[in-house]
Design a protein around this motif. Structure first.
Motif, PDB file in Angstrom:
ATOM      1  N   GLY A  58       0.776  -1.232   0.000  1.00  0.00           N
ATOM      2  CA  GLY A  58       0.000   0.000   0.000  1.00  0.00           C
ATOM      3  C   GLY A  58       0.806   1.280   0.000  1.00  0.00           C
ATOM      4  N   ASN A  59       2.022   1.259   0.550  1.00  0.00           N
ATOM      5  CA  ASN A  59       2.855   2.469   0.624  1.00  0.00           C
ATOM      6  C   ASN A  59       4.268   2.080   1.048  1.00  0.00           C
ATOM      7  N   GLY A  60       5.165   3.066   1.050  1.00  0.00           N
ATOM      8  CA  GLY A  60       6.564   2.781   1.373  1.00  0.00           C
ATOM      9  C   GLY A  60       6.791   2.448   2.838  1.00  0.00           C
ATOM     10  N   SER A  61       5.988   3.026   3.715  1.00  0.00           N
ATOM     11  CA  SER A  61       6.140   2.743   5.145  1.00  0.00           C
ATOM     12  C   SER A  61       5.783   1.290   5.445  1.00  0.00           C
ATOM     13  N   ASP A  62       4.694   0.808   4.825  1.00  0.00           N
ATOM     14  CA  ASP A  62       4.337  -0.604   4.989  1.00  0.00           C
ATOM     15  C   ASP A  62       5.415  -1.505   4.397  1.00  0.00           C
ATOM     16  N   MET A  87      12.080   9.853   9.911  1.00  0.00           N
ATOM     17  CA  MET A  87      11.334   8.940  10.787  1.00  0.00           C
ATOM     18  C   MET A  87      10.733   7.719  10.094  1.00  0.00           C
ATOM     19  N   TYR A  88      10.816   7.611   8.774  1.00  0.00           N
ATOM     20  CA  TYR A  88      10.130   6.494   8.112  1.00  0.00           C
ATOM     21  C   TYR A  88      10.634   5.149   8.637  1.00  0.00           C
ATOM     22  N   SER A  89      11.954   4.959   8.628  1.00  0.00           N
ATOM     23  CA  SER A  89      12.482   3.673   9.076  1.00  0.00           C
ATOM     24  C   SER A  89      12.270   3.507  10.582  1.00  0.00           C
ATOM     25  N   VAL A 130      19.206   0.742   5.580  1.00  0.00           N
ATOM     26  CA  VAL A 130      20.049   1.792   4.994  1.00  0.00           C
ATOM     27  C   VAL A 130      19.201   2.638   4.048  1.00  0.00           C
ATOM     28  N   THR A 131      19.214   3.952   4.232  1.00  0.00           N
ATOM     29  CA  THR A 131      18.435   4.845   3.362  1.00  0.00           C
ATOM     30  C   THR A 131      19.336   5.456   2.289  1.00  0.00           C
ATOM     31  N   HIS A 132      18.918   5.321   1.035  1.00  0.00           N
ATOM     32  CA  HIS A 132      19.638   5.985  -0.068  1.00  0.00           C
ATOM     33  C   HIS A 132      19.111   7.419  -0.147  1.00  0.00           C
ATOM     34  N   GLU A 156      17.374  -2.118   2.135  1.00  0.00           N
ATOM     35  CA  GLU A 156      17.584  -0.812   1.511  1.00  0.00           C
ATOM     36  C   GLU A 156      16.275  -0.031   1.539  1.00  0.00           C
ATOM     37  N   ASP A 157      16.313   1.203   2.013  1.00  0.00           N
ATOM     38  CA  ASP A 157      15.176   2.102   1.840  1.00  0.00           C
ATOM     39  C   ASP A 157      15.435   2.876   0.546  1.00  0.00           C
ATOM     40  N   CYS A 158      14.734   2.443  -0.526  1.00  0.00           N
ATOM     41  CA  CYS A 158      14.947   2.984  -1.880  1.00  0.00           C
ATOM     42  C   CYS A 158      13.875   3.991  -2.259  1.00  0.00           C
ATOM     43  N   ALA A 159      13.147   4.516  -1.284  1.00  0.00           N
ATOM     44  CA  ALA A 159      11.987   5.361  -1.583  1.00  0.00           C
ATOM     45  C   ALA A 159      12.356   6.643  -2.322  1.00  0.00           C
ATOM     46  N   GLN A 160      13.667   7.010  -2.293  1.00  0.00           N
ATOM     47  CA  GLN A 160      14.104   8.209  -3.009  1.00  0.00           C
ATOM     48  C   GLN A 160      15.065   7.846  -4.143  1.00  0.00           C
ATOM     49  N   ALA A 161      15.233   6.555  -4.413  1.00  0.00           N
ATOM     50  CA  ALA A 161      16.359   6.156  -5.267  1.00  0.00           C
ATOM     51  C   ALA A 161      15.994   5.198  -6.394  1.00  0.00           C
ATOM     52  N   PHE A 180      10.412   0.345  -1.562  1.00  0.00           N
ATOM     53  CA  PHE A 180      10.120   1.501  -2.406  1.00  0.00           C
ATOM     54  C   PHE A 180       8.797   2.140  -2.012  1.00  0.00           C
ATOM     55  N   SER A 181       8.715   3.454  -2.197  1.00  0.00           N
ATOM     56  CA  SER A 181       7.454   4.185  -2.111  1.00  0.00           C
ATOM     57  C   SER A 181       7.158   4.741  -3.501  1.00  0.00           C
ATOM     58  N   PHE A 182       5.880   4.748  -3.865  1.00  0.00           N
ATOM     59  CA  PHE A 182       5.468   5.380  -5.125  1.00  0.00           C
ATOM     60  C   PHE A 182       4.564   6.574  -4.854  1.00  0.00           C
ATOM     61  N   THR A 185       5.301  12.313  -5.370  1.00  0.00           N
ATOM     62  CA  THR A 185       6.501  13.135  -5.600  1.00  0.00           C
ATOM     63  C   THR A 185       7.783  12.323  -5.767  1.00  0.00           C
ATOM     64  N   LYS A 186       7.728  11.009  -5.553  1.00  0.00           N
ATOM     65  CA  LYS A 186       8.947  10.205  -5.686  1.00  0.00           C
ATOM     66  C   LYS A 186       9.364  10.133  -7.161  1.00  0.00           C
ATOM     67  N   ASN A 187      10.578   9.692  -7.426  1.00  0.00           N
ATOM     68  CA  ASN A 187      11.062   9.638  -8.812  1.00  0.00           C
ATOM     69  C   ASN A 187      10.139   8.797  -9.688  1.00  0.00           C
ATOM     70  N   ASP A 193      -1.115   6.722  -3.121  1.00  0.00           N
ATOM     71  CA  ASP A 193      -0.087   5.958  -2.397  1.00  0.00           C
ATOM     72  C   ASP A 193       0.224   4.641  -3.084  1.00  0.00           C
ATOM     73  N   GLY A 194       1.415   4.168  -2.854  1.00  0.00           N
ATOM     74  CA  GLY A 194       1.832   2.856  -3.351  1.00  0.00           C
ATOM     75  C   GLY A 194       3.206   2.521  -2.818  1.00  0.00           C
ATOM     76  N   GLY A 195       3.553   1.245  -2.824  1.00  0.00           N
ATOM     77  CA  GLY A 195       4.873   0.827  -2.354  1.00  0.00           C
ATOM     78  C   GLY A 195       5.197  -0.558  -2.862  1.00  0.00           C
TER      79      GLY A 195
HETATM   80  C1  PLP Z   1       8.646   8.709   1.176  1.00  0.00           C
HETATM   81  C2  PLP Z   1       9.596   7.884   1.952  1.00  0.00           C
HETATM   82  C3  PLP Z   1       9.179   6.775   2.725  1.00  0.00           C
HETATM   83  C4  PLP Z   1       7.750   6.474   3.012  1.00  0.00           C
HETATM   84  O1  PLP Z   1       6.951   6.216   1.940  1.00  0.00           O
HETATM   85  P1  PLP Z   1       5.348   6.401   2.063  1.00  0.00           P
HETATM   86  O2  PLP Z   1       4.876   5.817   0.775  1.00  0.00           O
HETATM   87  O3  PLP Z   1       5.062   7.859   2.190  1.00  0.00           O
HETATM   88  O4  PLP Z   1       4.894   5.623   3.249  1.00  0.00           O
HETATM   89  C5  PLP Z   1      10.147   6.005   3.338  1.00  0.00           C
HETATM   90  N1  PLP Z   1      11.445   6.309   3.245  1.00  0.00           N
HETATM   91  C6  PLP Z   1      11.892   7.371   2.551  1.00  0.00           C
HETATM   92  C7  PLP Z   1      13.362   7.632   2.492  1.00  0.00           C
HETATM   93  C8  PLP Z   1      10.987   8.197   1.885  1.00  0.00           C
HETATM   94  O5  PLP Z   1      11.443   9.267   1.207  1.00  0.00           O
END
Ligand code: PLP
Length: 365
Positions: A58-62, A87-89, A130-132, A156-161, A180-182, A185-187, A193-195
Motif C-alpha cells: 500500500g505504501n513505502g512505510s508498509d 522517521m520512516y524507518s 540503509v536509506t539511499h 535498503e530504503d529505496c523510496a528516493q532512489a 520503495f514508495s510510489f 513526488t517520488k522519482n 499511495d503505493g509501495g
Molecule cells: C517517502 C519515503 C518513505 C515512506 O513512503 P510512504 O509511501 O510515504 O509511506 C520512506 N522512506 C523514505 C526515504 C521516503 O522518502
C-alpha cells in the motif's frame, strides 16, 4: 519569476495520454485490486531493478515494516538505521516492537557511515535499514561487509532512489530486501499511495505476499502472524506502468539539475552536496549553509521555493522522549540544521534553473 520546488502537473503532463488510456483499461476490465496490472507492474519493476521478485504493497512505510516482519525481526531487540531520513524507518522499527538504534552519517554524502554502524551494533541487533538519501546510493559495499560480519540482513530504503545504480546493480538489488514508495513526488510516482519490496529470496517474497493480505497462505486461511491489508490497487499499478518507461530519462534530467547546482553555485556560504554519477538519481537537490534560514528567506523573496529535508533528526522527535535525549549524532544533527532543498524535478526549465543559481550567487549574507 516564480520557481516551484516541484510541479507534479508538469511532470505528469508528459504521460497524461497513456494514463488516460490506463484508466479506461482498468475501468473496463472491472478488476480493481491485485489483478493483471499489479502482476504486470511487479514483473516489469522486478526486471527493471534486476531482481527475481517484486511484491507491491500500500505504501513505502508498509514496505519497510513488512520487510522487517518477513525477515523474522521479533519484538524486543534492536534494528539499526539513520536518524536523518524523516522517521520512516524509525516508525517501521517501532511498529514492529523493536528499538531503533542509530548510526551517524558520512559528512560528504549524508548516508549511513559504515564505521559508525560497526560501532552501534550489538548482540541484540537483528537487522539494518540503509536509506539511499536524496537519491544517492549509500556505500553499500562497506555497509554490506559490516552487516555480513554480524550475519545481519540489510534492508535498503529505496523510496528516493528508484533507478540509482552501481555498475550494473540497481537500488533494490543490493541488500536482502529493497523497499520503495510510489508516493506522487517520488522519482517513480503513482497518483496516490503505493509501495513495493524487491528481493531475490523466493521464500521472503512469499511471506510478503501473505503479510500484505491478512496473513493468508491461501484464501481465508490465516497462516502467517502479523498480516494486514496493504495492497497496491490496479489503477495505481496501471499508472506506474505508464511512468516506468520514462524513469531513466527523467532521472537523467534530475541528475543534470543537481550537477548544475553543484558546478555553478559559487558562494562561500553555500555548499551543494555532491551530484552526478549513476549512483545518484537526485530525488532532491540539497545544499548546506550555516546560515540556512537566511538563505531560505533570500530565495523566497526572489520567487524561489525551497524546503528542508529534514529539519528534526529522529532521536529529537517528541515521540522519542528520554530514549532520544541520551543519543548524540554530531554529523546528523549539524546536517539537519544546515540542509536546504532547491527546486529539482524533471520538467524544471533551464531559465528557472538559471534563476535559482543566480539568486544563490547574488545572496549577500
Ligand atoms: C517517502 C519515503 C518513505 C515512506 O513512503 P510512504 O509511501 O510515504 O509511506 C520512506 N522512506 C523514505 C526515504 C521516503 O522518502
Amino acid at each position: 519569476m516564480q520557481v516551484p520546488l516541484n510541479d507534479l502537473r508538469r511532470t505528469t503532463a508528459t504521460v497524461a495520454d497513456s494514463r488516460r488510456a490506463a484508466f479506461s483499461r482498468v475501468l473496463e476490465r472491472g478488476s480493481f485490486v491485485l489483478g493483471p496490472e499489479v502482476d504486470g507492474f511487479e514483473r516489469e519493476f522486478a526486471a527493471y531493478c534486476g531482481v527475481a521478485h517484486c511484491v507491491t504493497v500500500g505504501n513505502g512505510s508498509d514496505a519497510l515494516e513488512l520487510a522487517l516482519r518477513a525477515l523474522g525481526v521479533e519484538p524486543g531487540g534492536e534494528v539499526a538505521t539513520v536518524a536523518n531520513a524523516a522517521m520512516y524507518s524509525t516508525l517501521a522499527i517501532i511498529n514492529c516492537g523493536v528499538t531503533p538504534i542509530y548510526a551517524d552519517v558520512e559528512e560528504s554524502t549524508l548516508t549511513m557511515s559504515p564505521s559508525s554502524l560497526a560501532g552501534v551494533l550489538s548482540e541484540r541487533t537483528s537487522a539494518v535499514i540503509v536509506t539511499h538519501l536524496y537519491g544517492r546510493l549509500a556505500d553499500m559495499q562497506a555497509l554490506r561487509a559490516v552487516a555480513r560480519s554480524r550475519n545481519l540482513p540489510l534492508i535498503e530504503d529505496c523510496a528516493q532512489a528508484h533507478g540509482a545504480h552501481l555498475s550494473a546493480r540497481r537500488a533494490g538489488s543490493l541488500g536482502e530486501a529493497g523497499c520503495f514508495s510510489f508516493y506522487p513526488t517520488k522519482n517513480l510516482g503513482a497518483l496516490g499511495d503505493g509501495g513495493a519490496i524487491t528481493t531475490n529470496d523466493r521464500a521472503l517474497a512469499e511471506r510478503l505476499r501473505s503479510l500484505r493480505q491478512y496473513g493468508w497462505d491461501r484464501k481465508y486461511h490465516v497462516a502467517i502472524d502479523g498480516g494486514r491489508n496493504s495492497r497496491l490497487d490496479e489503477m495505481q499499478a496501471a499508472f506506474l506502468r505508464t511512468h516506468l518507461p520514462h524513469l531513466d530519462i527523467q532521472n537523467a534530467r534530475r541528475r543534470a539539475i543537481a550537477c548544475a547546482y553543484a558546478d555553478r553555485i559559487r558562494h562561500p556560504l553555500i555548499r551543494p552536496l555532491p551530484a552526478g554519477g549513476e549512483e545518484s538519481v537526485a530525488h532532491l537537490a540539497v545544499v548546506r549553509s550555516a546560515q540556512r534560514d537566511a538563505l531560505r528567506i533570500h530565495l523566497e523573496r526572489h520567487g524561489v521555493a525551497t524546503d528542508i529535508h529534514y529539519p528534526i533528526p529522529d532521536h529529537r522527535q517528541p515521540v522519542m522522549e528520554d530514549q532520544g535525549r541520551r543519543i548524540s549524532l554530531p554529523v546528523t544533527e549539524r546536517a539537519c540544521a544546515e540542509v536546504l532543498s532547491l527546486p529539482c524535478f524533471p520538467a524544471l526549465e533551464d531559465a528557472e534553473l538559471d534563476h535559482v543559481i543566480t539568486t544563490c550567487n547574488t545572496w549577500v549574507a
